[in-house]
Motif scaffolding. Structure first.
Motif, PDB file in Angstrom:
ATOM      1  N   UNK A  39      -7.521   5.694 -12.860  1.00  0.00           N
ATOM      2  CA  UNK A  39      -7.548   4.626 -11.901  1.00  0.00           C
ATOM      3  C   UNK A  39      -6.049   4.645 -11.037  1.00  0.00           C
ATOM      4  N   UNK A  40      -4.974   5.023 -11.687  1.00  0.00           N
ATOM      5  CA  UNK A  40      -3.732   4.944 -11.246  1.00  0.00           C
ATOM      6  C   UNK A  40      -3.150   6.155 -11.139  1.00  0.00           C
ATOM      7  N   UNK A  41      -2.305   6.379 -10.080  1.00  0.00           N
ATOM      8  CA  UNK A  41      -1.795   7.711 -10.033  1.00  0.00           C
ATOM      9  C   UNK A  41      -0.204   7.478 -10.169  1.00  0.00           C
ATOM     10  N   UNK A  42       0.824   8.222 -10.474  1.00  0.00           N
ATOM     11  CA  UNK A  42       2.133   7.863 -10.452  1.00  0.00           C
ATOM     12  C   UNK A  42       2.803   8.481  -9.068  1.00  0.00           C
ATOM     13  N   UNK A  43       2.101   8.546  -8.230  1.00  0.00           N
ATOM     14  CA  UNK A  43       2.594   9.352  -6.661  1.00  0.00           C
ATOM     15  C   UNK A  43       3.840   8.489  -6.336  1.00  0.00           C
ATOM     16  N   UNK A  44       3.547   7.053  -6.238  1.00  0.00           N
ATOM     17  CA  UNK A  44       4.739   6.294  -5.441  1.00  0.00           C
ATOM     18  C   UNK A  44       5.517   5.588  -6.286  1.00  0.00           C
ATOM     19  N   UNK A  45       5.666   6.155  -7.880  1.00  0.00           N
ATOM     20  CA  UNK A  45       6.522   5.408  -8.728  1.00  0.00           C
ATOM     21  C   UNK A  45       7.869   5.155  -8.415  1.00  0.00           C
ATOM     22  N   UNK A  46       8.437   3.864  -8.361  1.00  0.00           N
ATOM     23  CA  UNK A  46       9.758   3.657  -8.057  1.00  0.00           C
ATOM     24  C   UNK A  46       9.972   3.352  -6.719  1.00  0.00           C
ATOM     25  N   UNK A  47       8.824   3.432  -5.840  1.00  0.00           N
ATOM     26  CA  UNK A  47       8.750   3.170  -4.463  1.00  0.00           C
ATOM     27  C   UNK A  47       8.460   1.467  -4.089  1.00  0.00           C
ATOM     28  N   UNK A  48       8.896   0.881  -3.215  1.00  0.00           N
ATOM     29  CA  UNK A  48       8.803  -0.373  -2.896  1.00  0.00           C
ATOM     30  C   UNK A  48       8.105  -0.571  -1.509  1.00  0.00           C
ATOM     31  N   UNK A  49       6.951  -1.227  -1.527  1.00  0.00           N
ATOM     32  CA  UNK A  49       6.277  -1.407  -0.177  1.00  0.00           C
ATOM     33  C   UNK A  49       5.981  -2.859  -0.177  1.00  0.00           C
ATOM     34  N   UNK A  50       6.702  -3.396   1.038  1.00  0.00           N
ATOM     35  CA  UNK A  50       6.636  -4.892   1.438  1.00  0.00           C
ATOM     36  C   UNK A  50       5.610  -5.167   2.336  1.00  0.00           C
ATOM     37  N   UNK A  51       4.557  -6.065   1.961  1.00  0.00           N
ATOM     38  CA  UNK A  51       3.300  -6.367   2.858  1.00  0.00           C
ATOM     39  C   UNK A  51       3.712  -7.730   3.438  1.00  0.00           C
ATOM     40  N   UNK A  52       4.067  -7.555   4.838  1.00  0.00           N
ATOM     41  CA  UNK A  52       4.817  -8.738   5.666  1.00  0.00           C
ATOM     42  C   UNK A  52       3.565  -9.317   6.414  1.00  0.00           C
ATOM     43  N   UNK A  53       2.701 -10.374   6.230  1.00  0.00           N
ATOM     44  CA  UNK A  53       1.580 -10.747   6.872  1.00  0.00           C
ATOM     45  C   UNK A  53       1.958 -11.896   7.487  1.00  0.00           C
ATOM     46  N   UNK A  54       2.413 -11.889   8.802  1.00  0.00           N
ATOM     47  CA  UNK A  54       2.533 -13.462   9.457  1.00  0.00           C
ATOM     48  C   UNK A  54       1.315 -14.108  10.173  1.00  0.00           C
ATOM     49  N   UNK A  55       0.192 -13.510   9.706  1.00  0.00           N
ATOM     50  CA  UNK A  55      -0.911 -14.042  10.186  1.00  0.00           C
ATOM     51  C   UNK A  55      -2.085 -13.955   8.873  1.00  0.00           C
ATOM     52  N   UNK A  56      -3.023 -14.895   8.873  1.00  0.00           N
ATOM     53  CA  UNK A  56      -3.881 -14.724   7.756  1.00  0.00           C
ATOM     54  C   UNK A  56      -4.564 -13.753   7.574  1.00  0.00           C
ATOM     55  N   UNK A  57      -5.007 -13.257   6.102  1.00  0.00           N
ATOM     56  CA  UNK A  57      -5.785 -12.128   6.147  1.00  0.00           C
ATOM     57  C   UNK A  57      -6.248 -12.412   4.564  1.00  0.00           C
ATOM     58  N   UNK A  58      -7.400 -11.752   4.259  1.00  0.00           N
ATOM     59  CA  UNK A  58      -7.873 -11.731   2.934  1.00  0.00           C
ATOM     60  C   UNK A  58      -7.989 -10.222   2.715  1.00  0.00           C
ATOM     61  N   UNK A  59      -9.092  -9.372   3.390  1.00  0.00           N
ATOM     62  CA  UNK A  59      -9.427  -8.085   2.724  1.00  0.00           C
ATOM     63  C   UNK A  59      -8.070  -7.294   3.109  1.00  0.00           C
ATOM     64  N   UNK A  60      -7.774  -7.380   4.346  1.00  0.00           N
ATOM     65  CA  UNK A  60      -6.574  -6.023   4.599  1.00  0.00           C
ATOM     66  C   UNK A  60      -5.523  -6.147   3.655  1.00  0.00           C
ATOM     67  N   UNK A  61      -5.028  -7.559   3.361  1.00  0.00           N
ATOM     68  CA  UNK A  61      -3.821  -7.734   2.716  1.00  0.00           C
ATOM     69  C   UNK A  61      -4.034  -7.505   1.261  1.00  0.00           C
ATOM     70  N   UNK A  62      -5.037  -7.902   0.538  1.00  0.00           N
ATOM     71  CA  UNK A  62      -5.619  -7.540  -0.593  1.00  0.00           C
ATOM     72  C   UNK A  62      -5.596  -5.995  -0.990  1.00  0.00           C
ATOM     73  N   UNK A  63      -6.324  -5.385  -0.097  1.00  0.00           N
ATOM     74  CA  UNK A  63      -6.652  -3.946  -0.154  1.00  0.00           C
ATOM     75  C   UNK A  63      -5.339  -3.206   0.001  1.00  0.00           C
ATOM     76  N   UNK A  64      -4.529  -3.480   0.835  1.00  0.00           N
ATOM     77  CA  UNK A  64      -3.129  -2.785   0.972  1.00  0.00           C
ATOM     78  C   UNK A  64      -2.473  -3.050  -0.556  1.00  0.00           C
ATOM     79  N   UNK A  65      -2.603  -4.110  -1.006  1.00  0.00           N
ATOM     80  CA  UNK A  65      -1.965  -4.433  -2.327  1.00  0.00           C
ATOM     81  C   UNK A  65      -2.397  -3.595  -3.559  1.00  0.00           C
ATOM     82  N   UNK A  66      -3.822  -3.497  -3.500  1.00  0.00           N
ATOM     83  CA  UNK A  66      -4.306  -2.818  -4.701  1.00  0.00           C
ATOM     84  C   UNK A  66      -4.204  -1.471  -4.366  1.00  0.00           C
TER      85      UNK A  66
END
Ligand code: NCD
Length: 335
Positions: A39-66
């Motif tokens: 289920x999980x790949x090590x491809x981006x281990x140690x990298x940092x992704x910030x999800x900056x949503x200045x507008x409401x969202x359910x699926x896009x935000x959650x989907x990027x997090x997953x």
């Protein structure tokens, strides 16, 4: 991928056929992962992704997090309502704060068109290497949604392997509130780019006149369209006429929060004229797939019984496909 040369993903105007095919093939590989147990790949281990949503969202935000977590990246989500924005900080200063904390990629959603691009330019000027991925800006663009729509359609037309050729020559209807839809604008680039013709259908007040020209002129600052033969764009006010000619339909939410005046007086008559239901599809002897980016106004854009019939209505398939598509985009930008 050798041919991938985008530092940021702001819109799809600069996407080539190879880009579309690369994204879909990679997404297809990621989609197959859970079945194989990894289920999980090590491809981006140690990298940092910030999800900056200045507008409401359910699926896009959650989907990027997953998606980020499946690639083993560290992920931090910013929520506008509990942040220093309420103290007057600008989106650029918020972005710089996350960059100072080590973010490699910022996924940005904002209610104003152009904010992700402005932030990308400012960060480049400041010598930062941070990648920007547009999570939806104003009325302008929503690339990850259009790519997951493309993936869903390509898989529907050719389930054995994703090949963008399977959509070439098809007619795809986009129905509803096109005027306020960044999804429709991104769908136009991706669908015509892969050789499909698009019929835009909706009430006059929600149909922009300039859409036919939209994909025939590259955006300011971009001199050459990387795609030679785009599909055609047509406009129709009649749902009946549109559905009769279409191989699939993407219907859109009535985006009241993006309307600056009341452009629709009666939701019941909208549903009667532009709502998609099983009965309407049957009337036109059509079992065509129905997509919607969500959130759906149940009973307005799609009838309740059709929404619950996920053999034709592909809304849940779209949500599922959002994860591998966003994994592919993060991987292409970061790995
Ligand atoms: C869309 C959006 O926010 O642009 N939703 C989404 O991201 N899935 C469409 C909409 O708001 O109707």
């Amino acid at each position: 991928m050798a041919s991938w040369n985008h530092k940021h993903i702001i819109d799809l105007a600069a996407f080539s056929l190879e880009d579309y095919q690369n994204v879909l093939e990679l997404a297809n590989r990621f989609k197959a992962l859970p079945k194989s147990g990894a289920r999980k790949l090590p491809a981006l281990q140690g990298r940092f992704i910030a999800i900056l949503f200045f507008e409401p969202s359910t699926r896009t935000r959650t989907s990027f997090e997953i998606a980020a977590k499946r690639l083993s990246a560290d992920v931090q989500t910013f929520s506008a309502s509990t942040s220093s924005l309420t103290k007057g900080e600008t989106p650029l200063d918020t972005a710089l704060t996350y960059v100072a904390m080590g973010a490699d990629t910022l996924v940005i959603r904002h209610s104003s068109s152009g904010v992700p691009e402005q932030i990308a330019k400012s960060l480049e000027k400041a010598g930062k290497k941070t990648a920007i991925l547009n999570g939806g800006d104003g009325l302008h663009s929503h690339p990850s949604q259009a790519l997951l729509d493309l993936f869903t359609l390509v898989n529907f037309f050719e389930p054995s392997k994703p090949d963008i050729k399977s959509i070439k020559g098809k007619r795809i209807a986009i129905v509803g509130d096109i005027l306020h839809s960044r999804v429709a604008r991104s769908n136009l680039w991706s669908l015509t780019g892969c050789g499909a013709d698009v019929i835009l259908c909706g009430p006059k007040s929600l149909l922009p006149n300039d859409f036919v020209d939209f994909v025939s002129s590259p955006p300011p600052g971009q001199l050459i369209d990387p795609i030679k033969n785009r599909g055609k764009v047509m406009i129709s006010r009649s749902l009946k006429e549109t559905l009769q000619q279409s191989d699939a339909v993407i219907t859109l939410r009535l985006q009241k929060e993006r309307m600056n005046q009341n452009l629709l007086t009666n939701l019941g008559s909208y549903h009667r004229e532009y709502g998609i239901s099983r009965r309407i599809l049957q009337n036109f002897r059509k079992e065509i797939p129905v997509l919607h980016p969500g959130p759906v106004n149940r009973g307005i854009e799609i009838s309740s019984e059709l929404l619950d019939d996920q053999s034709i209505c592909l809304t849940q398939e779209q949500v599922k496909n959002g994860i591998p598509i966003r994994m592919a985009l993060l991987y292409l930008l970061m790995a």
